[in-house]
Design a protein around this motif. Structure first.
Motif, short mmCIF file in Angstrom:
data_model
loop_
_atom_site.label_atom_id
_atom_site.label_comp_id
_atom_site.label_asym_id
_atom_site.label_seq_id
_atom_site.Cartn_x
_atom_site.Cartn_y
_atom_site.Cartn_z
N CYS A 22 0.84 -1.20 0.00
CA CYS A 22 0.00 0.00 0.00
C CYS A 22 0.88 1.25 0.00
N GLY A 23 0.24 2.40 -0.06
CA GLY A 23 0.97 3.66 -0.01
C GLY A 23 0.10 4.75 0.59
N PHE A 24 0.73 5.84 0.96
CA PHE A 24 0.03 7.01 1.50
C PHE A 24 -0.20 8.03 0.39
N ASN A 25 -1.26 8.80 0.54
CA ASN A 25 -1.52 9.93 -0.35
C ASN A 25 -2.36 10.93 0.42
N PHE A 26 -2.65 12.07 -0.18
CA PHE A 26 -3.46 13.10 0.45
C PHE A 26 -4.59 13.49 -0.48
N ASP A 27 -5.72 13.86 0.09
CA ASP A 27 -6.88 14.31 -0.67
C ASP A 27 -7.06 15.79 -0.38
N PRO A 28 -6.97 16.64 -1.39
CA PRO A 28 -7.10 18.08 -1.15
C PRO A 28 -8.46 18.48 -0.56
N GLU A 29 -9.47 17.65 -0.76
CA GLU A 29 -10.79 17.95 -0.20
C GLU A 29 -10.89 17.55 1.27
N ARG A 30 -9.98 16.74 1.74
CA ARG A 30 -9.95 16.31 3.15
C ARG A 30 -8.51 16.43 3.67
N PRO A 31 -8.01 17.66 3.80
CA PRO A 31 -6.59 17.86 4.11
C PRO A 31 -6.16 17.34 5.48
N ASN A 32 -7.08 17.07 6.38
CA ASN A 32 -6.69 16.58 7.71
C ASN A 32 -6.58 15.07 7.78
N LEU A 33 -6.91 14.38 6.69
CA LEU A 33 -6.85 12.92 6.68
C LEU A 33 -5.76 12.43 5.74
N ILE A 34 -5.24 11.27 6.05
CA ILE A 34 -4.25 10.62 5.19
C ILE A 34 -4.96 9.51 4.44
N LEU A 35 -4.73 9.43 3.15
CA LEU A 35 -5.34 8.42 2.31
C LEU A 35 -4.37 7.25 2.18
N ILE A 36 -4.88 6.05 2.38
CA ILE A 36 -4.07 4.86 2.13
C ILE A 36 -4.58 4.25 0.84
N GLU A 37 -3.68 4.09 -0.12
CA GLU A 37 -4.03 3.53 -1.42
C GLU A 37 -3.46 2.12 -1.53
N ALA A 38 -4.20 1.29 -2.26
CA ALA A 38 -3.76 -0.08 -2.47
C ALA A 38 -4.21 -0.54 -3.85
N PRO A 39 -3.46 -1.43 -4.48
CA PRO A 39 -3.87 -1.93 -5.79
C PRO A 39 -5.17 -2.73 -5.75
N SER A 40 -5.43 -3.38 -4.61
CA SER A 40 -6.65 -4.19 -4.48
C SER A 40 -6.98 -4.40 -3.01
N ILE A 41 -8.10 -5.05 -2.77
CA ILE A 41 -8.53 -5.37 -1.41
C ILE A 41 -7.53 -6.30 -0.72
N ILE A 42 -6.82 -7.09 -1.49
CA ILE A 42 -5.85 -8.03 -0.90
C ILE A 42 -4.78 -7.28 -0.12
N GLU A 43 -4.22 -6.23 -0.73
CA GLU A 43 -3.19 -5.45 -0.05
C GLU A 43 -3.78 -4.69 1.14
N THR A 44 -5.00 -4.21 1.00
CA THR A 44 -5.65 -3.50 2.10
C THR A 44 -5.85 -4.44 3.29
N MET A 45 -6.30 -5.65 3.01
CA MET A 45 -6.51 -6.62 4.09
C MET A 45 -5.18 -7.06 4.70
N LEU A 46 -4.14 -7.17 3.89
CA LEU A 46 -2.82 -7.50 4.42
C LEU A 46 -2.34 -6.40 5.36
N LEU A 47 -2.57 -5.15 4.99
CA LEU A 47 -2.21 -4.04 5.88
C LEU A 47 -2.99 -4.13 7.19
N ALA A 48 -4.28 -4.38 7.11
CA ALA A 48 -5.08 -4.51 8.33
C ALA A 48 -4.55 -5.63 9.21
N GLU A 49 -4.22 -6.76 8.60
CA GLU A 49 -3.68 -7.88 9.35
C GLU A 49 -2.34 -7.51 10.00
#
Length: 83
Positions: A22-49
């Motif tokens: 996964c990776g980090f990014n920022f959303d200009p519409e929500r500047p106080n939050l950090i966006l976590i990007e992933a190629p698919s749900i598999i990487e997102t679930m691996l991060l959660a694990e």
């Protein structure tokens, strides 16, 4: 996925985010939050694990094993397309 976290905690998560693909990014519409990007749900679930396993308070050995098994997808082939 949006992730509300302060800068210090975000820095501590960098190795887990990278290890999961996964990776980090920022959303200009929500500047106080950090966006976590992933190629698919598999990487997102691996991060959660990885996060849960890194902070194991409250997770039993059985729960940890179940998390690892869940990452491999369902046993039922009819549900595989949902995964």
């Amino acid at each position: 996925m949006y992730f509300a976290v302060d800068k210090e905690r975000a820095h501590r998560l960098v190795p887990l985010v990278r290890a999961s693909g996964c990776g980090f990014n920022f959303d200009p519409e929500r500047p106080n939050l950090i966006l976590i990007e992933a190629p698919s749900i598999i990487e997102t679930m691996l991060l959660a694990e990885n996060i849960l396993l890194s902070f194991p308070s409250g997770l039993s050995v059985e729960h940890r094993a179940m998390l690892s098994e869940c990452r491999n997808g369902p046993d039922n082939p009819d549900q595989a397309t949902l995964w």
